[in-house]
Design a protein around this motif. Structure first.
Motif, PDB file in Angstrom:
ATOM      1  N   ASP A   1      -0.229   3.658  -9.694  1.00  0.00           N
ATOM      2  CA  ASP A   1      -0.795   2.996  -8.522  1.00  0.00           C
ATOM      3  C   ASP A   1       0.254   2.778  -7.435  1.00  0.00           C
TER       4      ASP A   1
ATOM      5  N   GLN B   1      -0.539   6.574   0.360  1.00  0.00           N
ATOM      6  CA  GLN B   1      -1.677   6.349   1.253  1.00  0.00           C
ATOM      7  C   GLN B   1      -1.244   5.600   2.499  1.00  0.00           C
TER       8      GLN B   1
ATOM      9  N   VAL C   1      -0.970  11.113  -2.925  1.00  0.00           N
ATOM     10  CA  VAL C   1      -2.202  10.361  -3.176  1.00  0.00           C
ATOM     11  C   VAL C   1      -3.055  11.065  -4.231  1.00  0.00           C
ATOM     12  N   GLU C   2      -3.123  12.391  -4.134  1.00  0.00           N
ATOM     13  CA  GLU C   2      -4.006  13.166  -5.008  1.00  0.00           C
ATOM     14  C   GLU C   2      -3.426  13.398  -6.398  1.00  0.00           C
TER      15      GLU C   2
ATOM     16  N   ARG D   1       0.650   6.057  -5.507  1.00  0.00           N
ATOM     17  CA  ARG D   1      -0.581   6.362  -4.760  1.00  0.00           C
ATOM     18  C   ARG D   1      -0.741   5.436  -3.564  1.00  0.00           C
ATOM     19  N   ASN D   2      -0.515   4.145  -3.772  1.00  0.00           N
ATOM     20  CA  ASN D   2      -0.688   3.183  -2.679  1.00  0.00           C
ATOM     21  C   ASN D   2       0.353   3.392  -1.583  1.00  0.00           C
TER      22      ASN D   2
ATOM     23  N   ASP E   1       4.762  11.792  -9.680  1.00  0.00           N
ATOM     24  CA  ASP E   1       5.286  10.516  -9.187  1.00  0.00           C
ATOM     25  C   ASP E   1       6.786  10.593  -8.951  1.00  0.00           C
TER      26      ASP E   1
END
Length: 218
Positions: free
Chosen positions: A187, A194, A181-182, A190-191, A56
């Motif tokens: 969250d 994406q 994303v992976e 990741r969001n 992250d």
């Protein structure tokens, strides 16, 4: 005149019980003030903050640098052409990526993590990239010579060069975002990643069409 009498055992028990309840209530208030609640934004951030070496944090740091160059190239072409389609695309990239960059910077600050790292770029992806002598800090990023060429170009030549450089830039950005994303554990990352995959793939298709319209290959 009524004589004062000492409280009986039952009364003393009631007083002591009331004092205990009061002390408990005060203690809870102090804890709420001193320590953020897990339900509050700051409390949630403290509980969910990723580690300094996490995917992250690595994604946020690297993508901020990647985005910064995309914004820079967009500002350059904006002043090198009068074509409304290219200028509109440049404005979209400036607004979108500057906003996303600010979000990632804000998360690093909220997590209490440094904005830079001694680790080489993309180490969080499992294959560190060594910046090249020509100024390219990560895959897809333009070299110093390419940026100078863009600054020197005008009109259609500037448009074509920008569209080609940005297509390469976006493709590498999509690869990095897909890794985000992976690999990300939060969250928010990741969001965001994406959304980057979807948005930049769409712009790659748009730029491919714009290059064809100018008789150029991607």
């Amino acid at each position: 005149m009524t004589a004062l009498t000492s409280p009986g055992p039952a009364t003393r028990r009631m007083v002591l019980a009331g004092a205990a309840v009061l002390l408990l209530a005060v203690g809870l208030v102090v804890l709420m003030v001193v320590r953020p609640s897990a339900a509050s934004p700051s409390g949630r951030a403290a509980l969910s903050a990723p580690a300094e070496e996490s995917a992250d944090a690595g994604f946020a740091r690297d993508m901020m640098i990647h985005h910064q160059q995309a914004v820079e190239m967009s500002f350059i072409v904006r002043d090198r052409t009068d074509d409304e389609d290219v200028r509109r695309l440049a404005y979209d990239i400036i607004n979108t990526q500057a906003n996303q960059r600010g979000m990632m910077l804000g998360w690093l600050e909220q997590w209490g993590l440094p904005k830079s790292s001694a680790e080489p770029p993309m180490a969080w992806m499992g294959h560190a990239f060594e910046p090249t002598d020509d100024g390219s800090l990560m895959p897809g990023m333009a070299t110093d010579a390419e940026l100078d060429a863009l600054k020197a170009a005008e009109g259609k030549k500037a448009e074509v060069l920008f569209l080609r450089l940005m297509t390469v830039h976006h493709r590498a950005g999509v690869d990095m975002a897909q890794a985000g994303v992976e690999k990300a554990g939060t969250d928010v990352i990741r969001n965001l990643a994406q959304g980057m995959v979807k948005g930049q793939e769409s712009e790659i298709g748009l730029m491919t069409d714009m290059l064809k319209a100018r008789g150029a290959k991607p």
